[in-house]
Design a protein around this motif. Structure first.
Motif, PDB file in Angstrom:
ATOM      1  N   ILE A 139       0.831  -1.203   0.000  1.00 42.59           N
ATOM      2  CA  ILE A 139       0.000   0.000   0.000  1.00 42.59           C
ATOM      3  C   ILE A 139       0.866   1.255   0.000  1.00 42.59           C
ATOM      4  O   ILE A 139       0.486   2.284  -0.562  1.00 42.59           O
ATOM      5  CB  ILE A 139      -0.986   0.009   1.197  1.00 42.59           C
ATOM      6  N   GLY A 140       2.060   1.168   0.603  1.00 40.04           N
ATOM      7  CA  GLY A 140       2.962   2.316   0.578  1.00 40.04           C
ATOM      8  C   GLY A 140       3.432   2.628  -0.828  1.00 40.04           C
ATOM      9  O   GLY A 140       3.482   3.800  -1.241  1.00 40.04           O
ATOM     10  N   ALA A 141       3.780   1.588  -1.587  1.00 42.31           N
ATOM     11  CA  ALA A 141       4.204   1.795  -2.973  1.00 42.31           C
ATOM     12  C   ALA A 141       3.076   2.391  -3.801  1.00 42.31           C
ATOM     13  O   ALA A 141       3.295   3.291  -4.624  1.00 42.31           O
ATOM     14  CB  ALA A 141       4.668   0.464  -3.566  1.00 42.31           C
ATOM     15  N   ARG A 142       1.861   1.911  -3.574  1.00 46.25           N
ATOM     16  CA  ARG A 142       0.713   2.452  -4.309  1.00 46.25           C
ATOM     17  C   ARG A 142       0.471   3.906  -3.952  1.00 46.25           C
ATOM     18  O   ARG A 142       0.212   4.750  -4.821  1.00 46.25           O
ATOM     19  CB  ARG A 142      -0.534   1.616  -4.019  1.00 46.25           C
ATOM     20  N   ALA A 143       0.551   4.212  -2.656  1.00 46.79           N
ATOM     21  CA  ALA A 143       0.309   5.586  -2.210  1.00 46.79           C
ATOM     22  C   ALA A 143       1.335   6.548  -2.807  1.00 46.79           C
ATOM     23  O   ALA A 143       0.985   7.624  -3.316  1.00 46.79           O
ATOM     24  CB  ALA A 143       0.342   5.659  -0.686  1.00 46.79           C
ATOM     25  N   ILE A 144       2.609   6.161  -2.753  1.00 45.61           N
ATOM     26  CA  ILE A 144       3.660   7.048  -3.268  1.00 45.61           C
ATOM     27  C   ILE A 144       3.507   7.251  -4.766  1.00 45.61           C
ATOM     28  O   ILE A 144       3.687   8.363  -5.278  1.00 45.61           O
ATOM     29  CB  ILE A 144       5.051   6.486  -2.914  1.00 45.61           C
ATOM     30  N   SER A 145       3.154   6.194  -5.501  1.00 41.88           N
ATOM     31  CA  SER A 145       2.983   6.340  -6.947  1.00 41.88           C
ATOM     32  C   SER A 145       1.791   7.229  -7.277  1.00 41.88           C
ATOM     33  O   SER A 145       1.772   7.887  -8.318  1.00 41.88           O
ATOM     34  CB  SER A 145       2.801   4.963  -7.607  1.00 41.88           C
ATOM     35  N   ASN A 146       0.790   7.270  -6.390  1.00 45.00           N
ATOM     36  CA  ASN A 146      -0.352   8.155  -6.605  1.00 45.00           C
ATOM     37  C   ASN A 146      -0.043   9.598  -6.208  1.00 45.00           C
ATOM     38  O   ASN A 146      -0.595  10.540  -6.783  1.00 45.00           O
ATOM     39  CB  ASN A 146      -1.554   7.658  -5.798  1.00 45.00           C
ATOM     40  N   LEU A 147       0.820   9.768  -5.216  1.00 44.45           N
ATOM     41  CA  LEU A 147       1.147  11.111  -4.738  1.00 44.45           C
ATOM     42  C   LEU A 147       2.227  11.799  -5.573  1.00 44.45           C
ATOM     43  O   LEU A 147       2.232  13.020  -5.703  1.00 44.45           O
ATOM     44  CB  LEU A 147       1.609  11.038  -3.277  1.00 44.45           C
ATOM     45  N   TYR A 148       3.150  11.004  -6.121  1.00 46.77           N
ATOM     46  CA  TYR A 148       4.299  11.572  -6.826  1.00 46.77           C
ATOM     47  C   TYR A 148       4.514  10.907  -8.172  1.00 46.77           C
ATOM     48  O   TYR A 148       4.402   9.681  -8.290  1.00 46.77           O
ATOM     49  CB  TYR A 148       5.577  11.396  -5.996  1.00 46.77           C
ATOM     50  N   LYS A 149       4.834  11.691  -9.157  1.00 44.06           N
ATOM     51  CA  LYS A 149       5.162  11.173 -10.472  1.00 44.06           C
ATOM     52  C   LYS A 149       6.653  10.845 -10.518  1.00 44.06           C
ATOM     53  O   LYS A 149       7.488  11.675 -10.185  1.00 44.06           O
ATOM     54  CB  LYS A 149       4.806  12.194 -11.556  1.00 44.06           C
ATOM     55  N   ASN A 150       6.975   9.617 -10.943  1.00 51.10           N
ATOM     56  CA  ASN A 150       8.379   9.177 -11.026  1.00 51.10           C
ATOM     57  C   ASN A 150       9.104   9.406  -9.695  1.00 51.10           C
ATOM     58  O   ASN A 150      10.185   9.998  -9.655  1.00 51.10           O
ATOM     59  CB  ASN A 150       9.110   9.907 -12.155  1.00 51.10           C
ATOM     60  N   ALA A 151       8.506   8.933  -8.617  1.00 48.20           N
ATOM     61  CA  ALA A 151       9.059   9.160  -7.280  1.00 48.20           C
ATOM     62  C   ALA A 151      10.432   8.513  -7.117  1.00 48.20           C
ATOM     63  O   ALA A 151      10.673   7.397  -7.566  1.00 48.20           O
ATOM     64  CB  ALA A 151       8.101   8.600  -6.230  1.00 48.20           C
ATOM     65  N   GLN A 152      11.315   9.251  -6.457  1.00 49.99           N
ATOM     66  CA  GLN A 152      12.642   8.731  -6.127  1.00 49.99           C
ATOM     67  C   GLN A 152      12.729   8.603  -4.610  1.00 49.99           C
ATOM     68  O   GLN A 152      12.675   9.582  -3.885  1.00 49.99           O
ATOM     69  CB  GLN A 152      13.735   9.677  -6.645  1.00 49.99           C
TER      70      GLN A 152
END
Length: 231
Positions: A139-152
């Motif tokens: 769920i953390g990976a999903r949340a970050i991908s929804n919050l940030y584009k091309n998250a690093q």
């Protein structure tokens, strides 16, 4: 931390019914003759098209985030307002605190975000230390991908076991690189807490805190500790 744009949430998997069971039941029925009316049956046009069933959503009511399953988590403070849940939780709701208003001179806003709801049903879950951790990662990976584009993600992601009113849980803390023109932030801290409900499901809280406002991290932990599971 998120800006004005919101990314689309990933799709969910579906399950089916047993066709064999349906046919067996149909074979067991005794045909019944339909009385004749003396004229052909007319096609009746429905007055309204069937509507799609909306997914359950939570609400921010007073000083609490109330998930669709009626579990609650206190809001961070009265300065935080109602917001759209964008991280992909099931039956969730969210709050927002503006940190940088109009930082680019064109009306863009940057702020802190918290959400509370349930673990989506398409993410496998087991009430074990390993199961809680894996659910938090998913769920953390999903949340970050929804919050940030091309998250690093920065190095040093932290994991730890937690307990909420006797319910086991898992906390993840990760830092996401922020590079936005004219924005005085270099990273955000994304925090995920997965808490077992005792019925084979789990609650989830997610926080996205600006690097310049680290004090909110412990506030979020304090609020997570006050989650109430209503079964």
């Amino acid at each position: 931390m998120i800006g004005a744009a919101v990314l689309v949430v990933a799709a969910l998997a579906a399950t089916g019914l047993s066709a064999g069971w349906i046919w067996n039941k149909a074979d067991a029925l005794t045909p019944v003759a339909i009385p004749s009316t003396g004229k052909p049956l007319e096609t009746v046009k429905p007055s309204a098209k069937p509507t799609k069933t909306e997914a359950p959503t939570g609400k921010v009511i007073g000083t609490e985030i109330v998930a669709a399953n009626t579990d609650t988590m206190p809001i961070m403070s009265s300065a935080w307002g109602n917001y759209v849940e964008t991280t992909g939780l099931s039956g969730g709701a969210a709050t927002w605190l503006t940190v940088h208003k109009n930082y680019d001179g064109k009306g863009a806003t940057w702020g802190n975000y918290t959400a509370f709801g349930q673990l989506p049903p398409d993410i496998p879950y087991k009430n074990t230390p390993a199961g809680l951790k894996e659910a938090g990662i998913q769920i953390g990976a999903r949340a970050i991908s929804n919050l940030y584009k091309n998250a690093q993600i920065m190095k040093g992601t932290q994991h730890k076991a937690i307990s909420v009113s006797g319910h086991p849980g898992h906390e993840i803390v990760a830092k996401v690189v922020v590079k936005v023109p004219k924005l005085a932030e270099t990273y955000s801290t994304v925090m995920i807490a997965v808490v077992d409900r005792g019925d084979g499901t789990a609650d989830v809280s997610i926080a996205d805190i600006a690097g310049s406002t680290p004090a909110w991290q412990n506030v979020w932990r304090y609020k997570v500790a006050q989650i109430k599971i209503n079964k």
